[in-house]
Scaffold this motif. Sequence first.
Motif, PDB file in Angstrom:
ATOM      1  N   GLY A 160      82.732 -45.901  76.219  1.00 46.29           N
ATOM      2  CA  GLY A 160      83.254 -45.625  74.884  1.00 46.29           C
ATOM      3  C   GLY A 160      84.463 -44.730  74.819  1.00 46.29           C
ATOM      4  N   PHE A 161      85.008 -44.328  75.974  1.00 47.69           N
ATOM      5  CA  PHE A 161      86.120 -43.375  75.981  1.00 47.69           C
ATOM      6  C   PHE A 161      87.502 -44.035  76.006  1.00 47.69           C
ATOM      7  N   TRP A 162      87.545 -45.366  76.046  1.00 49.65           N
ATOM      8  CA  TRP A 162      88.848 -46.042  76.134  1.00 49.65           C
ATOM      9  C   TRP A 162      88.816 -47.309  75.297  1.00 49.65           C
ATOM     10  N   ILE A 163      89.752 -47.423  74.368  1.00 45.50           N
ATOM     11  CA  ILE A 163      89.951 -48.632  73.578  1.00 45.50           C
ATOM     12  C   ILE A 163      91.350 -49.155  73.889  1.00 45.50           C
ATOM     13  N   TRP A 164      91.434 -50.427  74.257  1.00 49.21           N
ATOM     14  CA  TRP A 164      92.736 -51.034  74.547  1.00 49.21           C
ATOM     15  C   TRP A 164      92.896 -52.247  73.647  1.00 49.21           C
ATOM     16  N   ALA A 165      93.874 -52.197  72.764  1.00 53.36           N
ATOM     17  CA  ALA A 165      94.082 -53.261  71.784  1.00 53.36           C
ATOM     18  C   ALA A 165      95.459 -53.894  71.946  1.00 53.36           C
ATOM     19  N   PHE A 166      95.492 -55.204  71.804  1.00 53.04           N
ATOM     20  CA  PHE A 166      96.744 -55.956  71.797  1.00 53.04           C
ATOM     21  C   PHE A 166      96.859 -56.662  70.453  1.00 53.04           C
ATOM     22  N   GLY A 167      98.040 -56.567  69.867  1.00 51.95           N
ATOM     23  CA  GLY A 167      98.310 -57.285  68.632  1.00 51.95           C
ATOM     24  C   GLY A 167      99.544 -58.156  68.797  1.00 51.95           C
ATOM     25  N   LEU A 168      99.466 -59.393  68.322  1.00 52.11           N
ATOM     26  CA  LEU A 168     100.594 -60.316  68.366  1.00 52.11           C
ATOM     27  C   LEU A 168     101.040 -60.574  66.935  1.00 52.11           C
ATOM     28  N   TYR A 169     102.273 -60.161  66.609  1.00 52.08           N
ATOM     29  CA  TYR A 169     102.773 -60.238  65.242  1.00 52.08           C
ATOM     30  C   TYR A 169     104.003 -61.135  65.198  1.00 52.08           C
ATOM     31  N   PRO A 170     103.917 -62.293  64.494  1.00 55.50           N
ATOM     32  CA  PRO A 170     105.076 -63.199  64.398  1.00 55.50           C
ATOM     33  C   PRO A 170     106.252 -62.515  63.715  1.00 55.50           C
ATOM     34  N   SER A 200     100.837 -53.074  72.261  1.00 54.59           N
ATOM     35  CA  SER A 200      99.703 -52.609  73.069  1.00 54.59           C
ATOM     36  C   SER A 200      99.364 -51.178  72.650  1.00 54.59           C
ATOM     37  N   ARG A 201      98.110 -50.973  72.267  1.00 56.23           N
ATOM     38  CA  ARG A 201      97.688 -49.620  71.866  1.00 56.23           C
ATOM     39  C   ARG A 201      96.497 -49.164  72.705  1.00 56.23           C
ATOM     40  N   ASN A 202      96.604 -47.974  73.254  1.00 58.42           N
ATOM     41  CA  ASN A 202      95.513 -47.332  73.973  1.00 58.42           C
ATOM     42  C   ASN A 202      95.032 -46.116  73.205  1.00 58.42           C
ATOM     43  N   VAL A 256      86.910 -57.436  70.015  1.00 62.97           N
ATOM     44  CA  VAL A 256      87.539 -58.235  68.963  1.00 62.97           C
ATOM     45  C   VAL A 256      88.411 -59.278  69.634  1.00 62.97           C
ATOM     46  N   LEU A 257      88.303 -60.517  69.177  1.00 63.97           N
ATOM     47  CA  LEU A 257      89.140 -61.582  69.732  1.00 63.97           C
ATOM     48  C   LEU A 257      89.477 -62.562  68.625  1.00 63.97           C
ATOM     49  N   GLU A 258      90.730 -62.570  68.221  1.00 61.78           N
ATOM     50  CA  GLU A 258      91.240 -63.511  67.235  1.00 61.78           C
ATOM     51  C   GLU A 258      92.394 -64.259  67.891  1.00 61.78           C
ATOM     52  N   SER A 259      92.185 -65.518  68.167  1.00 65.19           N
ATOM     53  CA  SER A 259      93.151 -66.300  68.940  1.00 65.19           C
ATOM     54  C   SER A 259      94.563 -66.173  68.377  1.00 65.19           C
ATOM     55  N   ASP A 260      95.509 -65.961  69.271  1.00 61.31           N
ATOM     56  CA  ASP A 260      96.934 -65.838  68.958  1.00 61.31           C
ATOM     57  C   ASP A 260      97.265 -64.616  68.105  1.00 61.31           C
ATOM     58  N   HIS A 261      96.301 -63.683  67.969  1.00 59.19           N
ATOM     59  CA  HIS A 261      96.590 -62.536  67.114  1.00 59.19           C
ATOM     60  C   HIS A 261      96.084 -61.203  67.667  1.00 59.19           C
ATOM     61  N   THR A 262      94.805 -61.097  68.035  1.00 60.16           N
ATOM     62  CA  THR A 262      94.234 -59.800  68.376  1.00 60.16           C
ATOM     63  C   THR A 262      93.282 -59.889  69.554  1.00 60.16           C
ATOM     64  N   LEU A 263      93.406 -58.932  70.467  1.00 65.72           N
ATOM     65  CA  LEU A 263      92.462 -58.779  71.573  1.00 65.72           C
ATOM     66  C   LEU A 263      92.174 -57.286  71.728  1.00 65.72           C
ATOM     67  N   MET A 296      95.600 -50.677  63.591  1.00 64.24           N
ATOM     68  CA  MET A 296      95.357 -51.889  64.357  1.00 64.24           C
ATOM     69  C   MET A 296      93.855 -52.076  64.534  1.00 64.24           C
ATOM     70  N   PRO A 297      93.394 -53.317  64.668  1.00 63.50           N
ATOM     71  CA  PRO A 297      91.990 -53.534  64.995  1.00 63.50           C
ATOM     72  C   PRO A 297      91.622 -52.752  66.255  1.00 63.50           C
TER      73      PRO A 297
END
Length: 223
Positions: free
Chosen positions: A160-170, A179-181, A146-153, A60-61
């Motif tokens: 630098g010790f915490w990355i929180w990523a959200f991915g929206l997959y149709p 949601s990935r931590n 990273v911010l890609e509308s309707d797809h990735t945040l 994931m991004p």
Amino acid sequence: MYARLVPSITPFEEAAMNSKSVAVRAIAVVAAFAGAGYPLLWRRRCLTWGASHAEAGRAMPGDELLPGAPLVSTRAITVDAPPSAVWPWLVQMGPGRGGAYTYDWVENLLGLDMHSANEILPEFQDLKVGDVIPLGTRGPRMRIEVLESDHTLVLRSEDGFWIWAFGLYPQDGATRLVSRNRIATPDPSLASRAFSCYVMEPGSLVMERKMLLTLKERAESTA
């Protein structure tokens, strides 16, 4: 000399004491079994609630921002709405914004001043890369990477010790919200690792599960 008088214990009291002792030992055995079994039997489920094997293993991004993180969780839910219906609820998250959609009273015990919104807030829809969202006065400051509308945040803590990523997959008219931590700790001690494993990981599941369920409910209600 006077003999010391020792209060006698009735059979009922003795039976009650024995029952309490047995109960305490049983609780101790269950706790020990749960503690020993968690890493082998339940930890993967805790860290991958709702996610398929493919989703948990998929890149994931944001992964590249903290490679080799000792703790990675990937949790997911199906939202019966398109990504465009999920996105507005996602980008307004944060204290003083749309909240975290989880148990506000728990967040506020930590001084985060969270109040989960039940409507889309137009004033918080213009999130952009570089923006910083503080998690309370003493919590980490999360920068939008990273911010890609309707797809990735993707958010990264300033240390630098915490990355929180959200991915929206149709997916067939619906959305898989993932949601990935990725978390590292500056304290590699055994006590720190044990606290993270046995307290923080189950606790994060409780809070993140509630967040995903609420995001699902909110997005489906406005789709």
